[in-house]
Design an enzyme around this catalytic site. Sequence first.
Site, PDB file in Angstrom:
ATOM      1  N   ASP A  13       0.849  -1.210  -0.116  1.00  0.00           N
ATOM      2  CA  ASP A  13      -0.090   0.272  -0.030  1.00  0.00           C
ATOM      3  C   ASP A  13       1.041   1.193  -0.155  1.00  0.00           C
ATOM      4  OD1 ASP A  13      -2.172  -1.581   0.038  1.00  0.00           O
ATOM      5  OD2 ASP A  13      -2.595  -1.207   2.145  1.00  0.00           O
ATOM      6  N   GLU A 138      -9.430  -9.978  -5.670  1.00  0.00           N
ATOM      7  CA  GLU A 138      -8.204  -9.181  -6.146  1.00  0.00           C
ATOM      8  C   GLU A 138      -7.042 -10.209  -7.076  1.00  0.00           C
ATOM      9  OE1 GLU A 138      -7.703  -5.128  -3.412  1.00  0.00           O
ATOM     10  OE2 GLU A 138      -6.283  -6.945  -2.909  1.00  0.00           O
ATOM     11  N   ALA A 242      -8.271  -0.578   6.344  1.00  0.00           N
ATOM     12  CA  ALA A 242      -8.163  -2.083   6.839  1.00  0.00           C
ATOM     13  C   ALA A 242      -9.793  -2.369   7.689  1.00  0.00           C
ATOM     14  CB  ALA A 242      -7.099  -2.313   7.537  1.00  0.00           C
ATOM     15  N   GLY A 244     -12.810  -3.210   6.741  1.00  0.00           N
ATOM     16  CA  GLY A 244     -13.527  -4.478   6.392  1.00  0.00           C
ATOM     17  C   GLY A 244     -12.661  -5.650   6.433  1.00  0.00           C
TER      18      GLY A 244
END
Length: 302
Positions: A13, A138, A242, A244
Site C-alpha cells: 500500500d 483481487e 483495513a 472491512g
Amino acid sequence: MTSIVVLGSTNMDLVAYVARAPARGETVTGREFRTVPGGKGANQAVAAARAGAEVSMIGAVGTDDFGVRLRAALDGAGVDTDLLRTAEGPSGTAHIVVDDEGGNAIVVIPGANGAVTALTHGDEALIGNADALLLQLELPLSVVTEGARTARRLGVRTILTPAPAKPLPPELVAATDLLVPNEHEAAALTGVTDPYAAAEALLRVVPEVVITLGARGSLYASREAPPVTVSAPRVTAVDTTAAGDTFVGALAVALGEGRPVPGALAWASVAAALSVQRPGASTSMPYRSEIDMETNSRMDAL
C-alpha cells in the site's frame, strides 16, 4: 485452534494522507506518505492470525523489494507462507489517498497477483485441512472460483468478500457459504440500496450474508432465521482502509470458534473499530488480547 486458509492478494500500500482528496484535474499537498504491507488477502490473513487463528496464505509476491517486505510482514504476523508463490516481476501495489475524515480512495495494480491462475495439489491439500477458506476478488476470478469449488468439494466453509465489486460467476456464487459485502458492494451486486432488501436478494443465491454498514454496524441474514443487526462501537476514525478486512478476519475466527452470530458480529465490530483508530492497513489490526479487553470493557459499561 481455528485453522484458516486465505486465497488472496498481497499488495504494498502506497498511502498519501491529505486534508481532502483531490478532485479530477486537481493537485493537493499531502502531509505524509507511507508504504504499508497490504492487499485484501494479506490483510485478512493478518487480521485472522492476530485474532487467534492458525492461518496459511496462498497467493503471490513479486521479485522486487516489495515482495521481500510483503512476505516478511506475513511471516512476522505468524502467517504460514510456505505456499505463497514468488512470481517474476513487480508485486501488487495499492495507491491510496486517505483524507482527514478517515475516508479513502484506492487504485490497485495487480502485479504478481495476476500470476495466480490455478491451484496446485499442495494448495488443495492445505484447503482441505482448514476450517474455513477466505476469498476476495483481487486475484483472477478463475482461481477464486476454483478455490471456492475446491473448498465446497472438501467440506470446508467458504467466506467471500466480493471486493473490488464486480459481477460474480455463477459457479463462484454456488460454492460460497457466507458472503460478506459492504453496503456499496451489496448494492452493486443486487441493484438495490436498502441493505435489508439487498440481503434478501442475495439470499436467493447464497445461504448466509453479512453486510457491513460502516459506522452503523453490520447486518446478518440467513435462509434459516430472521435478520440480526449489531451496532458498531462509536469511535473517531483515523484511517478506514483495513476496516472491512479486519472485520472479516476476526469474524472468521469467531465463527470458527463456534460463537453465536450476534456475539461473533460484535467481536468482529470491535476489532474493526480498533483498526480504524490507527493509520495503515495490516499495521492497524488489533491482537486478540486487545479485542477481548475492549469487548469486556464495553460489556462492563452496559
